[in-house]
Design a protein around this motif. Structure first.
Motif, PDB file in Angstrom:
ATOM      1  N   MET A  17      -5.526   5.130   8.980  1.00 35.61           N
ATOM      2  CA  MET A  17      -4.258   5.057   9.562  1.00 35.61           C
ATOM      3  C   MET A  17      -3.070   4.933   8.752  1.00 35.61           C
ATOM      4  SD  MET A  17      -2.389   5.264  12.616  1.00 35.61           S
ATOM      5  CE  MET A  17      -3.618   5.101  14.055  1.00 35.61           C
ATOM      6  N   SER A  18      -3.259   4.040   7.958  1.00 39.51           N
ATOM      7  CA  SER A  18      -2.044   3.653   6.897  1.00 39.51           C
ATOM      8  C   SER A  18      -1.811   4.865   6.044  1.00 39.51           C
ATOM      9  CB  SER A  18      -2.418   2.588   6.092  1.00 39.51           C
ATOM     10  OG  SER A  18      -1.358   2.303   5.163  1.00 39.51           O
ATOM     11  N   GLN A  19      -2.798   5.582   5.858  1.00 40.41           N
ATOM     12  CA  GLN A  19      -2.340   6.789   4.994  1.00 40.41           C
ATOM     13  C   GLN A  19      -1.731   7.978   5.839  1.00 40.41           C
ATOM     14  OE1 GLN A  19      -2.424   7.127   2.036  1.00 40.41           O
ATOM     15  NE2 GLN A  19      -2.699   9.424   1.507  1.00 40.41           N
ATOM     16  N   THR A  20      -2.141   8.081   7.068  1.00 38.12           N
ATOM     17  CA  THR A  20      -1.552   8.866   8.085  1.00 38.12           C
ATOM     18  C   THR A  20      -0.068   8.629   8.236  1.00 38.12           C
ATOM     19  OG1 THR A  20      -3.266   9.173   9.449  1.00 38.12           O
ATOM     20  CG2 THR A  20      -1.441   9.770  10.389  1.00 38.12           C
ATOM     21  N   PHE A  21       0.403   7.249   8.052  1.00 39.62           N
ATOM     22  CA  PHE A  21       1.637   6.899   7.907  1.00 39.62           C
ATOM     23  C   PHE A  21       2.563   7.186   6.480  1.00 39.62           C
ATOM     24  CE2 PHE A  21       5.137   4.077   6.472  1.00 39.62           C
ATOM     25  CZ  PHE A  21       5.815   3.640   7.629  1.00 39.62           C
ATOM     26  N   ASN A  22       1.704   7.063   5.632  1.00 37.50           N
ATOM     27  CA  ASN A  22       2.071   7.537   4.278  1.00 37.50           C
ATOM     28  C   ASN A  22       2.677   8.936   3.832  1.00 37.50           C
ATOM     29  OD1 ASN A  22       1.864   4.674   3.382  1.00 37.50           O
ATOM     30  ND2 ASN A  22      -0.131   4.853   2.583  1.00 37.50           N
ATOM     31  N   THR A  23       1.938   9.962   4.532  1.00 37.95           N
ATOM     32  CA  THR A  23       1.840  11.147   4.537  1.00 37.95           C
ATOM     33  C   THR A  23       2.518  11.862   5.794  1.00 37.95           C
ATOM     34  OG1 THR A  23      -0.436  11.436   5.308  1.00 37.95           O
ATOM     35  CG2 THR A  23      -0.159  11.191   2.856  1.00 37.95           C
ATOM     36  N   ASN A  24       3.135  11.124   6.514  1.00 36.57           N
ATOM     37  CA  ASN A  24       3.669  11.739   7.834  1.00 36.57           C
ATOM     38  C   ASN A  24       4.941  12.654   7.406  1.00 36.57           C
ATOM     39  OD1 ASN A  24       6.805  10.687   8.232  1.00 36.57           O
ATOM     40  ND2 ASN A  24       5.879   9.143   7.339  1.00 36.57           N
ATOM     41  N   LYS A  25       4.894  13.574   8.472  1.00 38.79           N
ATOM     42  CA  LYS A  25       5.887  14.865   8.021  1.00 38.79           C
ATOM     43  C   LYS A  25       7.123  14.541   8.943  1.00 38.79           C
ATOM     44  CE  LYS A  25       2.490  16.883   5.960  1.00 38.79           C
ATOM     45  NZ  LYS A  25       2.449  16.901   4.713  1.00 38.79           N
ATOM     46  N   ASP A  63       0.893  -1.105  -0.049  1.00 37.92           N
ATOM     47  CA  ASP A  63       0.015  -0.162   0.008  1.00 37.92           C
ATOM     48  C   ASP A  63       0.972   1.172  -0.202  1.00 37.92           C
ATOM     49  OD1 ASP A  63      -1.977  -1.896   0.186  1.00 37.92           O
ATOM     50  OD2 ASP A  63      -2.250  -1.612   2.410  1.00 37.92           O
ATOM     51  N   SER A  64       0.438   2.265  -0.649  1.00 38.15           N
ATOM     52  CA  SER A  64       1.523   3.666  -0.631  1.00 38.15           C
ATOM     53  C   SER A  64       0.360   4.714  -0.836  1.00 38.15           C
ATOM     54  CB  SER A  64       2.141   3.523  -1.834  1.00 38.15           C
ATOM     55  OG  SER A  64       1.415   3.186  -3.310  1.00 38.15           O
ATOM     56  N   ASP A  65       0.936   5.931  -1.279  1.00 33.48           N
ATOM     57  CA  ASP A  65       0.083   6.833  -1.323  1.00 33.48           C
ATOM     58  C   ASP A  65      -0.120   7.622  -2.710  1.00 33.48           C
ATOM     59  OD1 ASP A  65      -1.169   9.809  -0.292  1.00 33.48           O
ATOM     60  OD2 ASP A  65       0.815  10.324  -1.346  1.00 33.48           O
ATOM     61  N   LYS A  66      -1.326   8.018  -3.199  1.00 31.40           N
ATOM     62  CA  LYS A  66      -1.540   8.564  -4.477  1.00 31.40           C
ATOM     63  C   LYS A  66      -2.358   9.863  -4.497  1.00 31.40           C
ATOM     64  CE  LYS A  66      -3.119   7.368  -9.058  1.00 31.40           C
ATOM     65  NZ  LYS A  66      -3.708   6.348 -10.102  1.00 31.40           N
ATOM     66  N   SER A  67      -1.616  10.773  -4.575  1.00 31.40           N
ATOM     67  CA  SER A  67      -2.371  12.109  -4.558  1.00 31.40           C
ATOM     68  C   SER A  67      -3.208  12.297  -3.168  1.00 31.40           C
ATOM     69  CB  SER A  67      -3.191  12.239  -5.549  1.00 31.40           C
ATOM     70  OG  SER A  67      -2.192  12.166  -6.796  1.00 31.40           O
ATOM     71  N   GLY A  68      -2.477  11.781  -1.974  1.00 32.85           N
ATOM     72  CA  GLY A  68      -3.151  12.068  -0.671  1.00 32.85           C
ATOM     73  C   GLY A  68      -4.335  11.065  -0.549  1.00 32.85           C
TER      74      GLY A  68
END
Length: 282
Positions: free
Chosen positions: A233-241, A140-145
């Motif tokens: 939650m996973s998306q929070t990981f993917n877009t962490n700062k 799983d990954s991020d794609k445009s948020g």
């Protein structure tokens, strides 16, 4: 034999031959039509099969559908979609961010080695823990948020959802269940997507007092109540700062805590103690 009889015989023979040729021609025509019809049916069947396969392949998977569902956040969470999970004494002044993926073998090593010391420090009120879970080992990954579902499995997502069900019971149940999932007894090899099984996740949960034979917890796992939360939650990981792209990772005050190599998370009790004491004094 007279000439007349001879010609009549020849005419009869020719007519017989003509009729036979017509019959053969008709049989050949019928055979060709049957072949063409059979070929057409086969082509249509193949085309239909290909078309069906294309349609099936283009249908969204269960987890892709779940990513569009309304998020049901577990109890004991805050923030957008309940993706802020902070555990520990409210009097603790600092917060340690802990990034983990349920299928991560290094996370399992970390939990088995450093976990008891981390839990002891948490209970002592030295710091709070903010848990941030990823599912990148599923691909799983991020794609445009937005979460992009991968193709390497679903165990991380499913275990994350089960952790949400445990968190809904209590923070203590969440921590104990997380420890059990990462234990040497229950944590599978990275290549074994064992956590995709609800039955297996419930089996592990039965070793945790608050979750043993807990029908509400079991129903939440089987119904996928917190599946959309797991993806959020996973998306929070993917877009962490924090610049985190691997697990386990520890961050306090925006700085990564590392072991003696200066790059990776501390993987021994001594390294963790040195790193956390320095971070608490900073």
């Amino acid at each position: 034999m007279s000439k007349r009889n001879s010609q009549a015989a020849k005419s009869a023979a020719r007519e017989k031959l003509r009729l036979e040729r017509e019959r053969q021609a008709k049989r050949e025509k019928i055979r060709r039509q049957a072949v063409v019809a059979g070929s057409l049916v086969a082509v249509l069947a193949v085309a239909g099969g290909v078309g069906y396969a294309v349609v099936q392949n283009n249908k969204p998977t269960y987890w892709e559908t779940a990513s569009d569902d309304k998020v049901v956040a577990p109890a004991n969470t805050t923030g957008t979609n309940g993706t802020t999970v902070v555990l520990g004494k409210s009097t603790a002044k600092k917060t340690l961010k802990l990034y983990e993926d349920p299928r991560c073998p290094i996370c399992a090593q970390f939990e088995q080695t450093v976990g008891p010391t981390l839990k002891s420090d948490l209970d002592a009120g030295k710091f709070k823990i903010q848990f941030i879970g990823g599912t990148f080992l599923d691909g799983d990954s991020d794609k445009s948020g937005k979460i992009q579902i991968g193709s390497r499995g679903e165990g991380s997502k499913n275990a994350m959802s089960a952790l949400g069900a445990a968190l809904n019971v209590s923070p203590e149940a969440f921590l104990e269940y997380k420890t059990a999932l990462y234990s040497a007894k229950f944590h599978p090899e990275e290549t074994d997507d064992k956590f995709k099984s609800d039955d297996y996740l419930i089996k592990v949960a039965d070793t945790v007092g608050a979750l043993k034979n807990n029908t509400a917890f079991q129903k939440a796992v089987k119904d996928g109540t917190y599946d959309s939360w797991a993806l959020a939650m996973s998306q929070t990981f993917n877009t962490n700062k924090d610049g985190v792209d691997g697990t386990p990772s520890l961050v306090m005050d925006g700085k990564k805590l590392t072991g003696s190599d200066g790059e990776n998370a501390p993987m021994t009790t001594a390294e963790f103690t040195t790193a956390i004491e320095a971070a608490l004094k900073a």
